[in-house]
Design a protein around this motif. Structure first.
Motif, PDB file in Angstrom:
ATOM      1  N   ARG A 166       0.828  -1.208   0.000  1.00 45.09           N
ATOM      2  CA  ARG A 166       0.000   0.000   0.000  1.00 45.09           C
ATOM      3  C   ARG A 166       0.858   1.251   0.000  1.00 45.09           C
ATOM      4  NH1 ARG A 166      -5.241  -0.912   3.896  1.00 45.09           N
ATOM      5  NH2 ARG A 166      -6.075  -2.721   2.793  1.00 45.09           N
ATOM      6  N   HIS A 226      -1.743  12.023   5.710  1.00 45.81           N
ATOM      7  CA  HIS A 226      -3.035  11.882   5.057  1.00 45.81           C
ATOM      8  C   HIS A 226      -3.457  10.430   4.795  1.00 45.81           C
ATOM      9  CE1 HIS A 226      -3.306  16.176   4.541  1.00 45.81           C
ATOM     10  NE2 HIS A 226      -2.104  16.184   3.992  1.00 45.81           N
ATOM     11  N   PHE A 227      -2.496   9.540   4.641  1.00 46.91           N
ATOM     12  CA  PHE A 227      -2.816   8.157   4.290  1.00 46.91           C
ATOM     13  C   PHE A 227      -2.209   7.139   5.254  1.00 46.91           C
ATOM     14  CE2 PHE A 227      -2.999  10.532   0.289  1.00 46.91           C
ATOM     15  CZ  PHE A 227      -4.293  10.234  -0.102  1.00 46.91           C
ATOM     16  N   TRP A 263      -3.374   5.919   7.923  1.00 49.10           N
ATOM     17  CA  TRP A 263      -4.407   4.937   8.292  1.00 49.10           C
ATOM     18  C   TRP A 263      -4.515   3.838   7.237  1.00 49.10           C
ATOM     19  CZ3 TRP A 263      -8.369   4.294   4.840  1.00 49.10           C
ATOM     20  CH2 TRP A 263      -8.533   5.300   3.883  1.00 49.10           C
ATOM     21  N   PHE A 264      -4.400   4.219   5.966  1.00 46.43           N
ATOM     22  CA  PHE A 264      -4.516   3.253   4.877  1.00 46.43           C
ATOM     23  C   PHE A 264      -3.304   2.315   4.840  1.00 46.43           C
ATOM     24  CE2 PHE A 264      -3.783   2.170   0.348  1.00 46.43           C
ATOM     25  CZ  PHE A 264      -4.934   1.451   0.101  1.00 46.43           C
ATOM     26  N   PRO A 310      -9.093   1.421   9.989  1.00 44.62           N
ATOM     27  CA  PRO A 310     -10.290   2.032   9.420  1.00 44.62           C
ATOM     28  C   PRO A 310     -10.047   3.517   9.152  1.00 44.62           C
ATOM     29  CG  PRO A 310     -10.787   0.902  11.503  1.00 44.62           C
ATOM     30  CD  PRO A 310      -9.309   0.887  11.318  1.00 44.62           C
ATOM     31  N   ARG A 311     -10.714   4.024   8.149  1.00 46.07           N
ATOM     32  CA  ARG A 311     -10.561   5.446   7.801  1.00 46.07           C
ATOM     33  C   ARG A 311     -11.059   6.306   8.946  1.00 46.07           C
ATOM     34  NH1 ARG A 311     -11.830   8.074   2.039  1.00 46.07           N
ATOM     35  NH2 ARG A 311     -10.990  10.104   2.518  1.00 46.07           N
TER      36      ARG A 311
END
Length: 85
Positions: free
Chosen positions: A19, A74-75, A77-78, A83-84
Motif C-alpha cells: 500500500r 493523510h494516508f 491509516w490506509f 479504518p478510515r
C-alpha cells in the motif's frame, strides 16, 4: 473465533509495504515527470550521469521532507490497515 485486527488486540498495526509503495508511486511519478520536463531541455548536451546527479538530490529531499510526511499524515491509516478516520 472472530477476527480481531492488531490495533484492537493492543498491538501496533503492521504497515502494508505494498500500500505504501502504491501511494508513493502515485505521488513520486508526477514529480519525476515534471523534473524531467524541466531539466532535460536545460541539459541536452550533458551525459546521463550528470543529469541524474541534478535530479536525484531534488527527488530524495522531496520524498524525505515533503512526500513521505504528507503520505503519513493523510494516508497513514490506509498504510497501517486501519479504518478510515
Amino acid at each position: 473465533m472472530a477476527h480481531v485486527n492488531s490495533a484492537q488486540a493492543g498491538r501496533a498495526p503492521v504497515p502494508s509495504k505494498f500500500r505504501l509503495a502504491v501511494i508513493m508511486l502515485a505521488a513520486v511519478y508526477p514529480l519525476i515527470t515534471t523534473l524531467l520536463y524541466i531539466v532535460l531541455p536545460l541539459t541536452e548536451s550533458w551525459p546521463l550521469w550528470q543529469r541524474t546527479l541534478v535530479i536525484a538530490p531534488v527527488m530524495v529531499f522531496s520524498i524525505i521532507y515533503g512526500i513521505a510526511p504528507a503520505i503519513q499524515r493523510h494516508f497513514g491509516w490506509f498504510v497501517a490497515r486501519l479504518p478510515r478516520p
